[in-house]
Motif scaffolding. Structure first.
Motif, short mmCIF file in Angstrom:
data_model
loop_
_atom_site.label_atom_id
_atom_site.label_comp_id
_atom_site.label_asym_id
_atom_site.label_seq_id
_atom_site.Cartn_x
_atom_site.Cartn_y
_atom_site.Cartn_z
N UNK A 1 1.00 -1.18 -0.01
CA UNK A 1 -0.07 0.06 0.02
C UNK A 1 0.93 1.01 0.07
N UNK A 2 1.58 1.33 -0.91
CA UNK A 2 2.37 2.67 -1.25
C UNK A 2 2.26 3.96 -0.87
N UNK A 3 0.80 4.16 -0.88
CA UNK A 3 0.20 5.47 -0.41
C UNK A 3 -0.51 5.44 0.82
N UNK A 4 -0.56 4.40 1.71
CA UNK A 4 -1.24 4.02 2.85
C UNK A 4 -0.42 4.72 4.14
N UNK A 5 -0.83 5.80 4.40
CA UNK A 5 -0.07 6.76 5.72
C UNK A 5 -0.13 5.85 6.88
N UNK A 6 -0.89 5.32 7.32
CA UNK A 6 -0.58 4.33 8.76
C UNK A 6 0.61 3.37 8.22
#
Length: 507
Positions: A168-173
Motif C-alpha cells: 500500500x505505497x500511499x497508505x499513511x498508517x
C-alpha cells in the motif's frame, strides 16, 4: 479502513461508519471491535481483552459483557443469532463476519487480487493459497508487536510494516508504523556513546511520508514530533506533536509524545491528560517526576515515581500497551538524594530484576540502575561493591561512560590506581565518543562527574552551568539534583544558583 458487511472501521481514529454514515460508538469499543475483526475468526478470550483494553484496572466480566452488548447494539447484531460477534460461553468471543483489507484507493489492486467480484473475500485469501498476506493484517501485526515493546518482536514489526508499505505505497498508517518501528530500533541504541543515527534518519523519512500521504493522520505527526526533537529540532518537534493532539485529542499515545517533547507546565498538562485517558500508564508518571526533579520538588517527584513504580511492578509480564521501564530506577535516584541510600539500592535492584524481560528499554535501565547503585555504594564508602556494580554494567554495556568513570573512581578508592588525572584517561576517551555521537549533554554530565571524583566541585558546577546555558529548551540536566554521580555538587558553592537556573527552565 477495515471493511465488513456495510461497515467500515478507520484505525486512525477508531470510528465506525455504516454505508457512509457515522455510527455512534466510543473509540475504545470500536478498537475492541477492530481487534476482534482482525483476528480472522479466532477465539479471543475475555482475559486477553481485559488485559489489552483495561490494563491495570480492576474491573469485572460484567464490564466486558456490557461493552460487547453496546458493540452489538451499534451493529444491529443479535447475541442469539450473531452476524458479527459470537459469544462462546466461558471462553470468549469470536468475529464471524467476513472482513476485508484496507479500503483505500491505493489498495485497490491489492484488494482485487484478494476479493471475488461481489466484494467478498476470495477463498484463496482465506486459505492463504494465494501466497500473499493481507497488508492490513501486516499493519495490525506490526502495531501489536510494537506496543509490546518486546525487543524480540521488533524485527517482526519492522518487516510487517515494510510489507504493508510495499503493498500500500500511499497508505499513511503503514509509513507511520514503519517510522515507529525504526524509532524503537534507534531507541535501543540511544544510550550508546554513538547512537544509530542512520536508523533515526530512516524513521524520519518514513514519518514525513506518512504526513505527506495523509496530513489528517495524527500518528504521523506524533512520531514525526518525537523524531524531530530527537535530532535537536525541538521547536519543530513540539509543533508536530501539538498538531497530532489537535487532530485526535482523544488519543493518549499522541499526548504521550507531546509530553515527551515538551517540558515544564506543558509536559505536566500532557501527563495529566494521558492519565485521564489511560489511568494505568506508568510512563506518564515518569514524565511528571522529571519535571519535579528539575524544579527541586523532590517530595512530589518521589510521589510520582512511586505511583509509576507500583504500576510497573503490577504490569510486569502482562500485555499492557507500551509497558513501563525505568520507574524503579527513577524512584531510587530520588530516594538517594533524600538521604535514604538503602531504600534507593532496593529500588535499583527492583529495576534490574524487572529489566530482564526483553523490554526495548530494559538494557538501558538495567545499566542505569547498576551505575546508580555503584555511585551510591561509592558514596557510602563501599568501594569494592561499587566496583562490582560498575563492572557488571560494563559487561552488559561495554564502554558505558558513567560506568567507566565509576570504575576508575572505585579502583582509586581501593588503591588499585593512583588519584591523578592520568587515571581518568579512559573516561575522557568515552566522553569524546559521546560528543561524536551527538550526546553533548551526557558528555557534560560525565565530565562534571569526573571533576567531582577528582574533588574539583567548583569546576563541576561551572561545567554544568555552561551546559545549561548552551542546551536548547527542554529537559537537559534534569537529573542533576538526584544524580549520585554528582552527589558532591550538593555541597558545592554556586549550587543554589545552578539549581535555580535548572528550575527556571522547568517552569
Amino acid at each position: 479502513m477495515l471493511r465488513f458487511g456495510p461497515f467500515q472501521i478507520d484505525p486512525r481514529t477508531w470510528t465506525l461508519v455504516r454505508d457512509g454514515q457515522s455510527v455512534e460508538l466510543s473509540p475504545r469499543l470500536v478498537e475492541i471491535l477492530g481487534h476482534l475483526a482482525t483476528r480472522g475468526g479466532e477465539i479471543v478470550t475475555k482475559d486477553e481483552l481485559l488485559e489489552r483494553f483495561w490494563p491495570g484496572v480492576n474491573i469485572t466480566d460484567n464490564t466486558l459483557t456490557r461493552a460487547v452488548a453496546d458493540i452489538r447494539k451499534a451493529l444491529g447484531d443479535s447475541a442469539s443469532e450473531p452476524a458479527y460477534v459470537q459469544t462462546l460461553a466461558r471462553r470468549g468471543y469470536r468475529f464471524v463476519g467476513a472482513s476485508g483489507p484496507p479500503s483505500r484507493p491505493e489498495a485497490a489492486s491489492a484488494r482485487s487480487r484478494r476479493s471475488s467480484p461481489d466484494g467478498s473475500r476470495a477463498e484463496a485469501d482465506a486459505s492463504g493459497a494465494s501466497g500473499e498476506e493481507d497488508p492490513f493484517q501486516a499493519w495490525e501485526q506490526g502495531r501489536l508487536a510494537l506496543e509490546s515493546l518486546d525487543l524480540s518482536r521488533l524485527d517482526q514489526a519492522i518487516a510487517a510494516f515494510e510489507r504493508a508499505a510495499v503493498e500500500l505505497p500511499s497508505y499513511a498508517p503503514a509509513y507511520a508504523g514503519l517510522a515507529n518501528a525504526y524509532m524503537l530500533r534507534f531507541e535501543t541504541t540511544r544510550f550508546s556513546n554513538i547512537p544509530d543515527r542512520e536508523t533515526l534518519d530512516r524513521a524520519m523519512t518514513a514519518a514525513r511520508r506518512a504526513c505527506a500521504a495523509d496530513p489528517a493522520l495524527g500518528e504521523g505527526w506524533a512520531v514525526l514530533g518525537y523524531l524531530l526533537a530527537a535530532t535537536g529540532q525541538v521547536a519543530e518537534g513540539q509543533a508536530a506533536a501539538r498538531r497530532a493532539t489537535a487532530l485526535e485529542p482523544g488519543n493518549w499515545r499522541h499526548h504521550f509524545r507531546l509530553g515527551y517533547v515538551t517540558w515544564g507546565e506543558e509536559r505536566l498538562r500532557a501527563a495529566d491528560r494521558i492519565i485521564e485517558l489511560m489511568p494505568a500508564f506508568a510512563p506518564a508518571h515518569m514524565l511528571s517526576a522529571m519535571v519535579f526533579v528539575a524544579r527541586g520538588a523532590l517530595a512530589r517527584a518521589e510521589q510520582e515515581a512511586t505511583r509509576g513504580a507500583e504500576i510497573q511492578r503490577q504490569s510486569t509480564g502482562d500485555h499492557t500497551p507500551i509497558p513501563a521501564a525505568g520507574l524503579h530506577w527513577l524512584k531510587g535516584l530520588v530516594l538517594s538524594a533524600r538521604g535514604e541510600p538503602q531504600a534507593a539500592l532496593q529500588c535499583f535492584d527492583d529495576e534490574i530484576a524487572a529489566g530482564t524481560d526483553g523490554h526495548v528499554y530494559g538494557r538501558e535501565f538495567i545499566a542505569n540502575a547498576r551505575v546508580a547503585a555503584g555511585f551510591v555504594r561509592l558514596e557510602r564508602g563501599d568501594a569494592e561493591s561499587a566496583a562490582d556494580s560498575f563492572r557488571q554494567a560494563l559487561t552488559d554495556t561495554p564502554r558505558h561512560a558513567r560506568a567507566t568513570l565509576g570504575l576508575v573512581a572505585a579502583r582509586i578508592k581501593l588503591r588499585e590506581l593512583r588519584s591523578s588525572a592520568d587515571s581518568f584517561a579512559p573516561v575522557r576517551k568515552v566522553i569524546d565518543e559521546l560528543v561524536r555521537g551527538g550526546r553533548q549533554v551526557e558528555a557534560a554530565l560525565v565530565a562534571a562527574g569526573e571533576q567531582c571524583m577528582l574533588g574539583r566541585t567548583l569546576e563541576a558546577v561551572e561545567l554544568l552551568d555552561r551546559m545549561l546555558a548552551d542546551a536548547p529548551t527542554g529537559p537537559a540536566g534534569w537529573i542533576i539534583p538526584v544524580d549520585p554521580m554528582l552527589a558532591a555538587v550538593r555541597f558545592a558553592p554556586g549550587r543554589s544558583k545552578l539549581l535555580a537556573k535548572l528550575a527556571a527552565r522547568a517552569s
